[in-house]
Design an enzyme around this catalytic site. Structure first.
Site, PDB file in Angstrom:
ATOM      1  CE  LYS A 154      -4.042   1.543   2.610  1.00  0.00           C
ATOM      2  NZ  LYS A 154      -5.209   1.320   1.833  1.00  0.00           N
ATOM      3  N   GLY A 182       6.197   0.767   6.096  1.00  0.00           N
ATOM      4  CA  GLY A 182       7.104  -0.176   5.442  1.00  0.00           C
ATOM      5  C   GLY A 182       7.261   0.103   3.958  1.00  0.00           C
ATOM      6  CB  CYS A 183       4.785   0.650   1.284  1.00  0.00           C
ATOM      7  SG  CYS A 183       3.963  -0.962   1.433  1.00  0.00           S
ATOM      8  CB  THR A 184       6.937   5.266   3.178  1.00  0.00           C
ATOM      9  OG1 THR A 184       5.546   5.469   2.896  1.00  0.00           O
ATOM     10  CG2 THR A 184       7.683   6.578   3.030  1.00  0.00           C
ATOM     11  CB  ALA A 234       8.856   3.801  -1.990  1.00  0.00           C
TER      12      ALA A 234
END
Length: 157
Positions: free
Chosen positions: A44, A49-51, A54
């Site tokens: 998402k 975590g995704c940030t 990325a």
């Protein structure tokens, strides 16, 4: 079922945002044949975590961009992708898979659990696809902290 090393990569065409793509652009894996492609499946946009994952890729972009065409893939809509790209100045495009067709084809739409509840979601997995359209490497259930290092190794950076 998740494609394995040596298998043909499942083909797709889907909306894409970022990296100079037009407002209503789509990207097709078939159109990228002849180039190495990395698909970074993540749960998402704009979550911790995704940030982290990325931004690590963004911060090492100069060292990886020449090794393959790199795309993030999530089930978030293009509009949300555009905000995520702008907020963190991501230099690579994000593919929107709102109908879960790509995550399903790659076997990363799985049952997950959190706080005692089960739900369907995207498993954090990265596929390196060779110029011949076959899977070269699969990085499964990789942590955001380890992702970049493992990807760099797979790319030969």
């Amino acid at each position: 079922m998740k494609p394995a090393i040596g298998d043909p990569a499942p083909l797709f065409a889907a909306p894409v945002a970022g990296d100079g793509y037009a407002e209503d652009a789509t990207v097709s894996l078939a159109d990228l044949r002849g180039e190495r492609v990395v698909l970074v499946f993540y749960p998402k946009d704009d979550t911790p975590g995704c940030t982290k994952q990325a931004c690590a890729l963004r911060d090492s972009w100069d060292g990886v961009k020449s090794q393959a065409k790199i795309f993030g893939v999530s089930v978030d809509p293009v509009k949300k992708h555009r905000k995520f790209i702008a907020k963190y100045e991501l230099p690579y495009p994000l593919i929107s898979d709102e109908d879960q067709s790509i995550v399903s084809a790659y076997g990363v739409w799985v049952e997950k659990s959190m706080y005692g509840k089960t739900f369907m979601g995207t498993e954090r997995t990265t596929f390196l696809i060779g110029a011949d359209g076959r899977i070269e490497t699969v990085l499964e259930k990789v942590s955001p902290e380890k992702h970049l290092e493992l990807l760099q190794q797979a790319l030969g950076c």
